[in-house]
Design a protein around this motif. Structure first.
Motif, PDB file in Angstrom:
ATOM      1  N   VAL A  61      48.990  36.523  22.366  1.00 33.30           N
ATOM      2  CA  VAL A  61      48.987  37.475  23.472  1.00 33.30           C
ATOM      3  C   VAL A  61      49.061  36.744  24.810  1.00 33.30           C
ATOM      4  CG1 VAL A  61      46.438  37.603  23.552  1.00 33.30           C
ATOM      5  CG2 VAL A  61      47.806  39.452  24.531  1.00 33.30           C
ATOM      6  N   PRO A  62      50.089  37.028  25.620  1.00 34.82           N
ATOM      7  CA  PRO A  62      50.067  36.647  27.035  1.00 34.82           C
ATOM      8  C   PRO A  62      49.508  37.808  27.851  1.00 34.82           C
ATOM      9  CG  PRO A  62      52.277  37.318  26.406  1.00 34.82           C
ATOM     10  CD  PRO A  62      51.405  37.545  25.207  1.00 34.82           C
ATOM     11  N   ILE A  63      48.727  37.483  28.876  1.00 36.67           N
ATOM     12  CA  ILE A  63      48.057  38.501  29.685  1.00 36.67           C
ATOM     13  C   ILE A  63      48.243  38.177  31.166  1.00 36.67           C
ATOM     14  CG2 ILE A  63      45.862  39.648  30.195  1.00 36.67           C
ATOM     15  CD1 ILE A  63      44.825  38.540  27.489  1.00 36.67           C
ATOM     16  N   LEU A  64      48.590  39.191  31.937  1.00 37.93           N
ATOM     17  CA  LEU A  64      48.544  39.105  33.402  1.00 37.93           C
ATOM     18  C   LEU A  64      47.403  39.990  33.875  1.00 37.93           C
ATOM     19  CD1 LEU A  64      52.338  39.278  34.227  1.00 37.93           C
ATOM     20  CD2 LEU A  64      50.794  37.527  35.101  1.00 37.93           C
ATOM     21  N   LEU A  65      46.624  39.511  34.832  1.00 40.98           N
ATOM     22  CA  LEU A  65      45.498  40.307  35.304  1.00 40.98           C
ATOM     23  C   LEU A  65      45.278  40.101  36.798  1.00 40.98           C
ATOM     24  CD1 LEU A  65      42.658  38.439  35.807  1.00 40.98           C
ATOM     25  CD2 LEU A  65      42.992  38.129  33.351  1.00 40.98           C
ATOM     26  N   TRP A  66      44.658  41.100  37.392  1.00 34.21           N
ATOM     27  CA  TRP A  66      44.187  41.008  38.776  1.00 34.21           C
ATOM     28  C   TRP A  66      42.670  41.128  38.761  1.00 34.21           C
ATOM     29  CZ3 TRP A  66      45.853  40.112  43.738  1.00 34.21           C
ATOM     30  CH2 TRP A  66      44.972  40.453  44.765  1.00 34.21           C
ATOM     31  N   SER A  67      41.998  40.124  39.320  1.00 34.89           N
ATOM     32  CA  SER A  67      40.551  40.163  39.473  1.00 34.89           C
ATOM     33  C   SER A  67      40.220  40.645  40.880  1.00 34.89           C
ATOM     34  CB  SER A  67      39.962  38.772  39.235  1.00 34.89           C
ATOM     35  OG  SER A  67      38.626  38.711  39.678  1.00 34.89           O
ATOM     36  N   GLN A  71      40.199  38.469  44.114  1.00 37.21           N
ATOM     37  CA  GLN A  71      41.319  38.857  44.963  1.00 37.21           C
ATOM     38  C   GLN A  71      42.576  38.049  44.668  1.00 37.21           C
ATOM     39  OE1 GLN A  71      41.416  41.424  47.759  1.00 37.21           O
ATOM     40  NE2 GLN A  71      40.004  42.033  46.125  1.00 37.21           N
ATOM     41  N   ARG A  72      42.884  37.905  43.374  1.00 38.14           N
ATOM     42  CA  ARG A  72      44.084  37.160  43.020  1.00 38.14           C
ATOM     43  C   ARG A  72      44.476  37.443  41.579  1.00 38.14           C
ATOM     44  NH1 ARG A  72      42.126  30.931  42.179  1.00 38.14           N
ATOM     45  NH2 ARG A  72      44.239  30.800  41.396  1.00 38.14           N
ATOM     46  N   PRO A  73      45.758  37.206  41.261  1.00 38.67           N
ATOM     47  CA  PRO A  73      46.216  37.398  39.890  1.00 38.67           C
ATOM     48  C   PRO A  73      46.090  36.115  39.073  1.00 38.67           C
ATOM     49  CG  PRO A  73      48.097  37.024  41.319  1.00 38.67           C
ATOM     50  CD  PRO A  73      46.870  36.965  42.192  1.00 38.67           C
ATOM     51  N   PHE A  74      46.008  36.283  37.765  1.00 38.92           N
ATOM     52  CA  PHE A  74      45.943  35.159  36.838  1.00 38.92           C
ATOM     53  C   PHE A  74      46.806  35.456  35.618  1.00 38.92           C
ATOM     54  CE2 PHE A  74      41.876  35.107  39.067  1.00 38.92           C
ATOM     55  CZ  PHE A  74      41.704  33.766  39.378  1.00 38.92           C
ATOM     56  N   VAL A  75      47.193  34.388  34.926  1.00 41.90           N
ATOM     57  CA  VAL A  75      47.822  34.481  33.607  1.00 41.90           C
ATOM     58  C   VAL A  75      46.857  33.892  32.589  1.00 41.90           C
ATOM     59  CG1 VAL A  75      49.670  33.614  32.119  1.00 41.90           C
ATOM     60  CG2 VAL A  75      50.192  34.329  34.454  1.00 41.90           C
ATOM     61  N   VAL A  76      46.609  34.618  31.501  1.00 40.46           N
ATOM     62  CA  VAL A  76      45.892  34.067  30.355  1.00 40.46           C
ATOM     63  C   VAL A  76      46.925  33.789  29.270  1.00 40.46           C
ATOM     64  CG1 VAL A  76      44.209  34.502  28.529  1.00 40.46           C
ATOM     65  CG2 VAL A  76      43.731  35.248  30.871  1.00 40.46           C
ATOM     66  N   CYS A  77      47.027  32.530  28.866  1.00 38.20           N
ATOM     67  CA  CYS A  77      47.970  32.145  27.825  1.00 38.20           C
ATOM     68  C   CYS A  77      47.280  32.152  26.472  1.00 38.20           C
ATOM     69  CB  CYS A  77      48.572  30.766  28.101  1.00 38.20           C
ATOM     70  SG  CYS A  77      49.689  30.229  26.777  1.00 38.20           S
ATOM     71  N   VAL A 417      43.868  49.921  34.444  1.00 41.65           N
ATOM     72  CA  VAL A 417      43.360  49.773  35.808  1.00 41.65           C
ATOM     73  C   VAL A 417      42.035  50.522  35.869  1.00 41.65           C
ATOM     74  CG1 VAL A 417      44.676  51.784  36.649  1.00 41.65           C
ATOM     75  CG2 VAL A 417      43.828  50.071  38.270  1.00 41.65           C
ATOM     76  N   ASP A 418      41.026  49.924  36.513  1.00 41.68           N
ATOM     77  CA  ASP A 418      39.732  50.590  36.618  1.00 41.68           C
ATOM     78  C   ASP A 418      39.441  50.999  38.058  1.00 41.68           C
ATOM     79  OD1 ASP A 418      38.672  48.347  37.980  1.00 41.68           O
ATOM     80  OD2 ASP A 418      37.847  47.476  36.151  1.00 41.68           O
ATOM     81  N   ARG A 419      38.333  51.683  38.246  1.00 40.24           N
ATOM     82  CA  ARG A 419      37.993  52.233  39.567  1.00 40.24           C
ATOM     83  C   ARG A 419      37.663  51.145  40.579  1.00 40.24           C
ATOM     84  NH1 ARG A 419      33.614  52.624  36.254  1.00 40.24           N
ATOM     85  NH2 ARG A 419      31.515  52.186  37.078  1.00 40.24           N
ATOM     86  N   HIS A 420      37.372  49.940  40.082  1.00 41.94           N
ATOM     87  CA  HIS A 420      37.067  48.827  40.982  1.00 41.94           C
ATOM     88  C   HIS A 420      38.331  48.167  41.531  1.00 41.94           C
ATOM     89  CE1 HIS A 420      33.101  49.332  39.293  1.00 41.94           C
ATOM     90  NE2 HIS A 420      33.545  49.030  38.098  1.00 41.94           N
ATOM     91  N   GLY A 421      39.458  48.412  40.869  1.00 41.39           N
ATOM     92  CA  GLY A 421      40.706  47.790  41.289  1.00 41.39           C
ATOM     93  C   GLY A 421      41.192  46.686  40.382  1.00 41.39           C
ATOM     94  N   ASN A 422      40.423  46.344  39.327  1.00 46.07           N
ATOM     95  CA  ASN A 422      40.893  45.361  38.349  1.00 46.07           C
ATOM     96  C   ASN A 422      42.062  45.931  37.556  1.00 46.07           C
ATOM     97  OD1 ASN A 422      38.646  43.452  38.812  1.00 46.07           O
ATOM     98  ND2 ASN A 422      37.394  45.067  37.876  1.00 46.07           N
ATOM     99  N   MET A 423      43.026  45.071  37.223  1.00 51.67           N
ATOM    100  CA  MET A 423      44.199  45.523  36.467  1.00 51.67           C
ATOM    101  C   MET A 423      44.558  44.493  35.400  1.00 51.67           C
ATOM    102  SD  MET A 423      46.701  47.087  39.455  1.00 51.67           S
ATOM    103  CE  MET A 423      47.769  47.966  38.329  1.00 51.67           C
ATOM    104  N   VAL A 424      45.118  45.000  34.293  1.00 50.26           N
ATOM    105  CA  VAL A 424      45.529  44.148  33.179  1.00 50.26           C
ATOM    106  C   VAL A 424      46.863  44.634  32.644  1.00 50.26           C
ATOM    107  CG1 VAL A 424      44.971  43.322  30.852  1.00 50.26           C
ATOM    108  CG2 VAL A 424      43.132  43.697  32.508  1.00 50.26           C
ATOM    109  N   SER A 425      47.732  43.686  32.322  1.00 53.07           N
ATOM    110  CA  SER A 425      48.966  43.952  31.581  1.00 53.07           C
ATOM    111  C   SER A 425      49.038  42.923  30.463  1.00 53.07           C
ATOM    112  CB  SER A 425      50.192  43.830  32.488  1.00 53.07           C
ATOM    113  OG  SER A 425      51.389  43.999  31.752  1.00 53.07           O
ATOM    114  N   ALA A 426      49.043  43.373  29.206  1.00 49.88           N
ATOM    115  CA  ALA A 426      49.015  42.454  28.062  1.00 49.88           C
ATOM    116  C   ALA A 426      50.028  42.888  27.011  1.00 49.88           C
ATOM    117  CB  ALA A 426      47.623  42.407  27.448  1.00 49.88           C
ATOM    118  N   THR A 427      50.654  41.892  26.392  1.00 48.55           N
ATOM    119  CA  THR A 427      51.688  42.159  25.384  1.00 48.55           C
ATOM    120  C   THR A 427      51.361  41.396  24.099  1.00 48.55           C
ATOM    121  OG1 THR A 427      53.291  42.315  27.196  1.00 48.55           O
ATOM    122  CG2 THR A 427      54.177  42.254  24.966  1.00 48.55           C
TER     123      THR A 427
END
Length: 603
Positions: A61-67, A71-77, A417-427
């Motif tokens: 699974v590759p994952i893109l997320l916003w913390s 206040q920045r995006p990350f990739v989880v490999c 996406v949650d009410r705090h503003g965190n976001m995740v996109s995972a495949t």
């Protein structure tokens, strides 16, 4: 504009995925106080049970997320690597010129568990037991069998009964292909995950300690031991037509860990698009944007002939660069800065002509000479024993499964996406039930992502021990003014960064809403080599849904495209969540109607 379902709007949380059970499980986490990362992990494990033909515990699974906190995006490999014994010479000595698409030889380290655990540990709040509980329950008590799960098992029934009896025991209850709508359980997988929870609780009293203990049990404990024992044991028939044992060892698993990386980005019409590095095909999305930035797509008319022609021709150029330049950057010098530079793309843009191109034309960033693999002729594939010499087009846009278990385009996706503003996109993908024989003590099989390596020295994507295969898995993220705006993605193998691009362009240039863009008629090119066994290409071929304007199809054919019109709802399986930029704005979600299983939930 008519849509197949409403675009969801709310302010508490949104989950969209390729299966309604995963979306519901993720939303239940948000309702009970979990954040987007807890919800995505929970949904990811449910997808392994609900869509076993599309992903499994032995996959990646590759994952893109916003913390929002950082206040920045990350990739989880969460992409595992090739075994230490996986060399080109090892394969060529077996008489193979491509890595088989099924069986044990194509296995890489199963990275999905490590990827999910890393995100849960660093950004989540829930415990291991809590995020695994829904998946354990579904595996123990059963899920409704999707029509496509039944069809997939039916296609490989003979393979299971004659060659892979451990898979037959898992996926042919009472010796029969499960009927659509029937209940399918996997009690062995449930026991595997329950043992992880139990051992983790015994090892530590803290959330983080239990996650670390579970990861240790997977990569150095009982799971790793069972994987290594099975891999080194019996030889099993694979898609080469011959039986082979595996190369994956306990040391391979113990030496790997998921990682956190910076995303690659490109600014396009006020949006910053984020993708994984070139160990995946994600940057090809950015290269297409870099090429398209020099055209007036908005003035061409949405889905008009000039628009579709331009998008397809730019895709051909970008994917040609994928073939010549992409690979694990820890092993290959990938010139990403040059590939995304304005000077390079100005030069490449001039190659887009009035008629369809039939050439595979990689560029030369910085004057470097591109080096393509030794490709089979158009429409042909490998000369490996037992392999068909032609590549068909049946099933494009949905899982294509051969009687020997080889597959094309089998993947899942989840956005949160949650009410705090965190976001995740995972495949998540790989470890499909038809990938390789089920490990009877664990209830899942190993993946076959190694089929994406080339068995030719010196290429960026050549097989190298310890390197990541150049995967097709490609979650997507877009920011507006430095703030998270859109998380989206789709299954579909090589088509992922074409369908996702079409969706993005429909929103940015077409002015469509999320659900309108998901429902929009999809199209893509088959021009470049497939990433999946047995490889091969269909130069000039363009697939489009029959809902497209017949006049568009006729004009594309006049321009030289080999247009193949497929079913009205056959291409793309997109989902997306979004967040309004304005303070106090709403959250949004949309999901794919094709296949009648994708769903979005939220409030």
């Amino acid at each position: 504009m008519f849509t197949t379902r409403p675009e969801l709007t709310g302010d508490f949380g949104m989950v969209a995925s390729t299966h309604w059970l995963a979306s519901a499980a993720g939303m239940s986490v948000l309702e009970r106080g979990g954040n987007a990362f807890d919800a995505a992990v929970t949904a990811g494990f449910v997808l392994q049970v609900a869509e076993p033909h599309l992903n499994g515990p032995g996959g990646e699974v590759p994952i893109l997320l916003w913390s929002e906190a950082e206040q920045r995006p990350f990739v989880v490999c969460g992409q595992g690597v090739a075994p230490a014994e996986a060399t080109i010479e090892r394969f060529t000595d077996l008489g193979l010129d491509v890595v088989p698409g099924t069986g044990l030889l194509a296995a890489t380290v199963p990275g999905a568990f490590g990827g999910w655990m890393l995100m849960l540990e660093r950004w989540g709040t829930w415990s291991l037991a809590d995020v695994l509980e829904p998946a354990i329950s579904y595996a123990e008590h059963g899920v409704p069998v999707l029509e496509r799960v039944s069809a997939t098992i039916g296609t490989v029934e003979r393979l299971f009964t004659e060659d892979w009896p451990t898979s037959a025991a898992t996926w042919l209850p009472h010796g029969q292909v499960p009927e659509p709508g029937s209940r399918l359980t996997n009690p062995v997988l449930a026991a595997t995950y329950q043992r992880l929870v139990t051992e983790a609780a015994q090892a530590s009293g803290t959330r983080e300690g239990q996650i670390a203990a579970a990861r240790d049990a997977w990569y150095r404990g009982f799971v790793a031991e069972e994987i290594a024992h099975f891999s080194a044991g019996k030889a099993w028939r694979d898609s080469s037509g011959e039986p082979h044992s595996g190369l994956l060892t306990g040391d391979d698993l113990a030496g790997w860990a998921a990682s956190v990386e910076e995303p690659l980005t490109f600014d396009y019409h006020g949006h910053t698009v984020c993708k994984t590095g070139p160990w995946g095909q994600g940057p090809v999305f950015l290269q297409q944007l870099a090429l398209l930035s020099g055209f007036d797509l908005g003035g061409m008319g949405h889905l008009g002939p000039d628009y579709v022609h331009t998008v397809i021709e730019c895709a051909k150029l970008a994917f040609a660069d994928r073939e010549a330049w992409y690979g694990d950057p820890e092993f290959a010098d990938v010139p990403m800065a040059g590939l995304l530079s304005e000077a390079y793309n100005t030069e490449r843009r001039a190659l887009v002509g009035a008629e369809a191109s039939y050439e595979l034309r990689p560029g030369a960033p910085g004057g470097r000479v591109p080096w393509l693999p030794d490709l089979p002729g158009p429409g042909t594939v490998s000369h490996a024993p037992g392999v068909s010499r032609t590549r068909g087009t049946a099933g494009v846009g949905e899982p294509t499964v051969g009687g020997d278990g080889r597959v094309r385009g089998d993947t899942c996706h989840v956005d949160v996406v949650d009410r705090h503003g965190n976001m995740v996109s995972a495949t998540p993908s790989g470890g499909w039930l038809q990938s390789s024989p089920t490990i009877p003590s664990l209830g899942f099989c190993l993946g076959t992502r190694g089929q994406m390596f080339w068995l030719q020295d010196g290429l960026p994507a050549s097989l190298r021990p310890g390197s990541r295969p150049r995967t097709t898995l490609s979650p997507s993220f877009a920011l507006r003014d430095g703030r998270p705006w859109l998380a989206f993605g789709t299954p579909g193998g090589d088509q992922q960064d074409q369908w996702s691009l079409n969706f993005f362009l429909s929103v940015v240039h077409g002015g469509l809403g999320l659900q309108e863009a998901v429902d929009d008629p999809m199209f893509h090119s088959e021009h470049f080599p497939s990433s999946f066994f047995p490889r091969g290409s269909l130069p000039g071929v363009l697939h489009i849904e029959e809902r497209a304007d017949p006049a568009l199809v006729a004009e594309l054919r006049r321009r030289g495209h080999q247009v193949e019109v497929l079913g009205p709802w056959s291409l793309g399986r997109l989902s997306a969540v979004a967040r309004d930029a304005a303070p106090g704005g709403f959250l949004h979600a949309a999901a794919n109607p094709r296949g009648a299983q994708g769903y979005a939930v939220g409030r």
